[in-house]
Design an enzyme around this catalytic site. Structure first.
Site, PDB file in Angstrom:
ATOM      1  N   GLY A 223       0.816  -1.222   0.000  1.00 55.73           N
ATOM      2  CA  GLY A 223       0.000   0.000   0.000  1.00 55.73           C
ATOM      3  C   GLY A 223       0.846   1.267   0.000  1.00 55.73           C
ATOM      4  O   GLY A 223       2.083   1.230   0.100  1.00 55.73           O
TER       5      GLY A 223
ATOM      6  N   LEU B 286       1.223   3.778   2.215  1.00 51.97           N
ATOM      7  CA  LEU B 286       2.026   4.101   3.394  1.00 51.97           C
ATOM      8  C   LEU B 286       3.324   3.287   3.400  1.00 51.97           C
ATOM      9  O   LEU B 286       4.403   3.802   3.673  1.00 51.97           O
ATOM     10  CB  LEU B 286       1.205   3.807   4.659  1.00 51.97           C
ATOM     11  CG  LEU B 286       1.925   4.072   5.963  1.00 51.97           C
ATOM     12  CD1 LEU B 286       2.011   5.568   6.229  1.00 51.97           C
ATOM     13  CD2 LEU B 286       1.215   3.394   7.128  1.00 51.97           C
TER      14      LEU B 286
ATOM     15  N   GLY C 290       6.757  11.610  16.171  1.00 57.16           N
ATOM     16  CA  GLY C 290       8.109  11.287  15.725  1.00 57.16           C
ATOM     17  C   GLY C 290       8.821  12.505  15.158  1.00 57.16           C
ATOM     18  O   GLY C 290       9.973  12.415  14.737  1.00 57.16           O
TER      19      GLY C 290
ATOM     20  N   ASP D 150      -9.069  14.468  11.246  1.00 61.32           N
ATOM     21  CA  ASP D 150      -7.865  14.077  10.520  1.00 61.32           C
ATOM     22  C   ASP D 150      -6.588  14.490  11.254  1.00 61.32           C
ATOM     23  O   ASP D 150      -5.653  13.703  11.354  1.00 61.32           O
ATOM     24  CB  ASP D 150      -7.897  14.695   9.110  1.00 61.32           C
ATOM     25  CG  ASP D 150      -6.728  14.237   8.254  1.00 61.32           C
ATOM     26  OD1 ASP D 150      -6.341  13.060   8.362  1.00 61.32           O
ATOM     27  OD2 ASP D 150      -6.198  15.049   7.461  1.00 61.32           O
TER      28      ASP D 150
ATOM     29  N   HIS E  77      -2.863  14.697  16.021  1.00 63.12           N
ATOM     30  CA  HIS E  77      -1.571  15.397  16.016  1.00 63.12           C
ATOM     31  C   HIS E  77      -1.580  16.630  16.938  1.00 63.12           C
ATOM     32  O   HIS E  77      -0.702  16.808  17.769  1.00 63.12           O
ATOM     33  CB  HIS E  77      -1.217  15.881  14.603  1.00 63.12           C
ATOM     34  CG  HIS E  77      -1.243  14.820  13.543  1.00 63.12           C
ATOM     35  ND1 HIS E  77      -0.965  13.516  13.809  1.00 63.12           N
ATOM     36  CD2 HIS E  77      -1.505  14.882  12.209  1.00 63.12           C
ATOM     37  CE1 HIS E  77      -1.051  12.802  12.682  1.00 63.12           C
ATOM     38  NE2 HIS E  77      -1.389  13.628  11.699  1.00 63.12           N
TER      39      HIS E  77
END
Ligand code: BG6
Length: 881
Positions: free
Chosen positions: A121, A123, A297, A352, A357
């Protein structure tokens, strides 16, 4: 015969781990205890393992050693577990497979098996295969075996994987910190490619086959399996099924760890997130679940807590509501959602990126610093505490938008018809408040949107300042104390510092590995000169997936999202998302064309767009210069100046304006001509003039006129004249010849047309008022928008030449007939002051704020436009806010 080097039991203690080892020959029996759990295992070199088969003594010896350890193990495991382990928010439930919370980090010897599900895929292509290649190169002492899985059949899958590994894994993306020549890297790339085995994964049998193959391969290399990492690069609906298959047939045996890395979305609200979590927990323990949020990250995000912790002394004391004016968490994106509308339309910007985040960033900046930064339990506890203190949000705290071309993209990608449309927001601004002693009352503004002017993500802490510089500071000499005070973390922005701290704040401490960033002196940082900041770089931004893959390999669960934190975050967002469902997003052109369209203002606990939908300023809430002033109120109202405050303050301001105008008129023309209105509004003005200005006001040179009068005897309690007389005029030293009541009662009765009262009043004005210009006209505004006695939908009133006229407009009133100044007399005035007071007038003020309203026939007050004078609005807070 075996020689025993040592059978002593040694005890070595580090902060986190206690290692007890029993060594004979090269056979080690190791007991590892972390703060919450212990485990034991036997390690031996591969060469020995081979010989063990032949030399039966060795296992016995190791066995002896091991038994010793087991006793010690039992002893240690009965020590009281740390409070954290028993109170961990995410301790596995009874039904969860039982795995210690902090499993030993067994790396080095042995193999880590990595299985990427969804290996072909997007990602995986873009990030995962490269991320694992980076891991292999960074952890050269560790052996990895890779397994690629997807629903594609074996032959095609193998071909596809070859292509992906060839095209999507590159030496140029290996971190610079990895010491390797180009040739070494190419060799490593070839080995990596060969280490990947493809498996079709659809049914339980497929997983069984995969696991048998893993097992066989382990046997063939004669290495111990130290851990098994499954990366779920598939849609969330497939998670539970995969987890079930893994639990049933593909768990590693012995002490090897199991980690399942999952991609967002983790649900779309609290209920679905809980459901997904419990489905996973049927098959996996909490500490086997690594929910990835790639923002965790990013270098900027990873720097927040260490920076705070290192500077706890300097900034800890000002990290609170006494000193912080506001916190901004901004994630602007220039790209649109093209190509992924199918996904995006179900989520929108808040689900989203904000729920995950940006909420993570908010937690990192606002949570209490964990006592032990490397304890997952301390960390989760503080994070959870913070998330649970975020106040419930209402629609007044959010603004939403959608870029204009989204509708077309949506139709194209979802094959919906022309007459259908999506209302999913691609932009949102949200205002948070946190009910903790530290943050009470501090606005946290979170903002994100697609198709904005640039890609930029930052966290900014804006501090209050009590500093005033009398002598102009010499900034070249480093005299920065008068400059704004901010700390900014940039996230994923190349060329910008990781952290910028205003020089007007104490110089921060930074980790040794950071470097001071010399910025171009002409550059700016969020609109402020770069030279105002001490700027630091925490190193080149690494790819966030590579960073988190490594964190997962090390078992650093604080870099991943626990179940409780996930639910706590959804608890913040779910109610707001529900109430916003019915609110259509504001369309914005996108890019720089969006101009000021998406600007917003914080007013108290509310957030609003500064612009109205018709493009005019939203005057109530906006303050074009962004001054917080008294609760962020503009200085203008429609086309005039706005004076506001409490009722008393507002009236006092108008009285002062009257006094100034009076002094000026008397100085230039010898007298002051003022026209007062009737009704209840001016009562407080009359009272103020009496109480506070009885002696100061130049009454003797003042002429009092009337804007309008009811057709009643002047002695009636309904008479405007009587009202002002009883409240003010009878108490002040004003000559009676200076009082000019309207002639409503002459020979033929009340307001008889035959008497020509309006003409008489007009001639009196002509005779006494220089240039027929009043020095000041005070007006009230009725709830229907009338001024003086000029009522809505009475077009005859708008004649330009009638200085005074009779009016029939007060339809609701028991005394409908009035005499009134016309607009020509009013607009000819040198000063006009419109006084609006009390929450009864809030509605009409709200209508007047909408500057696209211009129909004076509907709202007569809109016809008040001075020809050559000033118009000022005196509106108290009750009416205005
Ligand atoms: C993803 C969102 O999680 O983050 C995307 O689904 C967004 O919509 C992306 O564009 C942004 O990530 P980055 O790393 O480019 O800032």
């Amino acid at each position: 015969m075996l020689t025993m080097w040592s059978s002593a039991v040694s005890l070595a203690s580090t902060k986190q781990t206690t290692l007890i080892f029993c060594k004979s020959q090269n056979v080690f029996a190791v007991l590892t205890c972390s703060s919450s759990a212990c485990s034991a295992r036997i390690k031996m070199p591969l060469s020995l393992r081979y010989r063990v088969k032949k030399e039966s003594n060795k296992p016995r010896l190791a066995g002896f050693c091991f038994v010793t350890l087991v006793w010690i193990f039992i002893f240690f495991s009965h020590l009281p577990a740390t409070a954290a382990s028993s109170s961990s928010p995410d301790a596995p439930g009874e039904s969860s497979p039982s795995v210690p919370l902090d499993e030993p980090r067994i790396h080095g010897d042995g193999v880590v098996n990595v299985i990427i599900i969804g290996a072909t895929g997007d990602l995986s292509r873009r990030y995962l295969w490269q991320g694992f290649f980076n891991l292999v190169n960074e952890e050269k002492d560790q052996k990895f075996h890779f397994y690629a899985g997807s629903r594609i059949g074996t032959d095609e899958g193998e071909r596809e994987m070859k292509r992906i590994l060839e095209q999507n894994v590159s030496c140029s993306r290996v971190p610079a910190s990895v010491a390797m020549t180009a040739e070494e890297c190419e060799r490593a790339r070839a080995v990596y490619r060969d280490s990947v085995t493809y498996h079709m994964l659809k049914k339980t049998d497929d997983y069984e086959k995969l696991c048998n193959n893993i097992h066989r391969k382990m046997q063939s290399v004669r290495l111990e399996e130290v851990g098994r990492m499954f990366y779920f690069a598939v849609p969330a609906f497939a998670y539970a099924g995969i987890a079930e298959n893994i639990n049933k047939v593909c768990r590693p045996t012995g002490k090897a760890w199991l980690r399942a890395v999952l991609e967002k979305p983790f649900g779309h609200d609290t209920a679905s997130a809980k459901k997904l979590s419990s489905a996973l927990k049927e098959h996996l323990a909490e500490n086997e679940i690594y929910r990835i949020d790639h923002y965790l990250g990013k270098t900027g995000v990873q720097s927040i807590l260490p920076f705070r912790s290192l500077n706890q002394k300097t900034f800890g004391e000002i990290w609170n509501s006494e000193n912080v004016e506001r916190v901004e968490i901004v994630m602007k994106e220039s790209l649109d959602s093209k190509g992924r509308i199918y996904f995006y339309d179900k989520y929108g910007v808040m689900r989203d990126v904000m729920q995950n985040h940006l909420t993570e960033i908010m937690a990192l900046v606002a949570m209490e610093i964990p006592t032990n930064l490397s304890s997952i339990h301390d960390y989760q506890r503080e994070k959870l505490a913070l998330l649970s203190q975020v106040d419930h949000m209402t629609t007044d705290q959010a603004v939403i938008g959608q870029y204009e071309s989204y509708a077309d993209e949506w139709r194209e990608e979802t094959e919906n018809g022309e007459d259908e449309t999506s209302t999913v927001p691609t932009f949102a601004g949200v205002l948070f408040f946190i009910s903790s002693p530290r943050w009470k009352g501090v606005p946290f503004l979170m903002l994100s949107g697609k198709k904005l002017d640039k890609k930029e993500t930052y966290l900014r802490i804006v501090f209050k300042s009590s500093h005033f510089c009398t002598i102009t500071p010499d900034y070249t000499e480093g005299d920065h104390a008068c400059r704004p005070k901010q700390i900014i973390f940039f996230i994923g922005s190349r060329g910008l510092p990781t952290v910028a701290v205003s020089r007007s704040l104490p110089k921060p401490q930074v980790p040794n590995s950071w470097r001071v960033l010399e910025l171009d002196p002409g550059a700016d940082i969020l609109g402020l000169p770069a030279k105002d900041f001490n700027a630091y770089s925490a190193g080149a931004e690494s790819d966030a997936y590579s960073v988190l893959i490594k964190e997962c390999y090390y078992g650093n669960r604080d870099k991943f999202i626990g179940s409780s934190e996930l639910v706590a975050s959804w608890d913040i967002w779910t109610p707001l998302l529900a109430v916003l469902e019915d609110i259509p997003p504001r369309r914005y052109p996108g890019g720089r064309d969006s101009g000021r369209w998406l600007d917003m203002e914080i007013k108290g606990r509310k957030l609003r767009f500064s612009h109205d939908v018709d493009g005019t300023w939203n005057v109530e809430d906006s303050n074009r210069y962004g001054m917080p002033s008294t609760s962020g109120i503009s200085k203008t109202f429609r086309s005039g100046a706005l004076h506001t405050g409490s009722k008393e303050e507002t009236v006092s301001l108008l009285a002062k304006h009257l006094l100034i105008a009076a002094r000026s008129a008397i100085a230039t023309r010898g007298a002051f001509h003022v026209a007062f209105p009737g009704g209840s509004t001016p009562e407080s003005l009359f009272l103020h003039l009496f109480l506070r200005m009885r002696h100061r006001f130049p009454w003797r040179e003042t002429h009092v006129w009337f804007t309008d009068e009811r057709c009643v005897p002047l002695t009636s309690e309904h008479s405007n004249f009587n009202q002002i007389y009883s409240k003010l005029l009878q108490y002040i030293p004003i000559p009676y010849t200076s009082l000019h009541p309207m002639p409503v009662q002459l020979t033929n009765g009340l307001c008889s047309t035959e008497d020509g009262g309006p003409d008489l009043y007009a001639s009196e004005i002509k005779r006494l008022v220089p240039d027929q210009r009043f020095d000041f006209v005070v007006l009230g505004v009725g709830e229907d928008g009338h001024v003086a006695s000029l009522f809505p939908y009475n077009d005859a009133m708008f004649g330009k030449t009638n200085n005074v006229l009779l009016s029939e407009g007060a339809v609701q009133s028991s005394i409908p007939r009035r005499m009134t100044l016309g607009f020509s007399a009013i607009n000819n005035s040198r000063n006009i002051g419109v006084l609006i007071i009390g929450d009864r007038k809030h509605k009409i003020v709200d209508r007047l704020k909408q500057t696209h309203f211009t129909d004076a026939s509907e709202l007569p007050v809109l016809a008040v436009i001075p020809n050559n004078g000033t118009l000022s609005w005196f509106i108290d807070h009750d009416a205005l806010l």
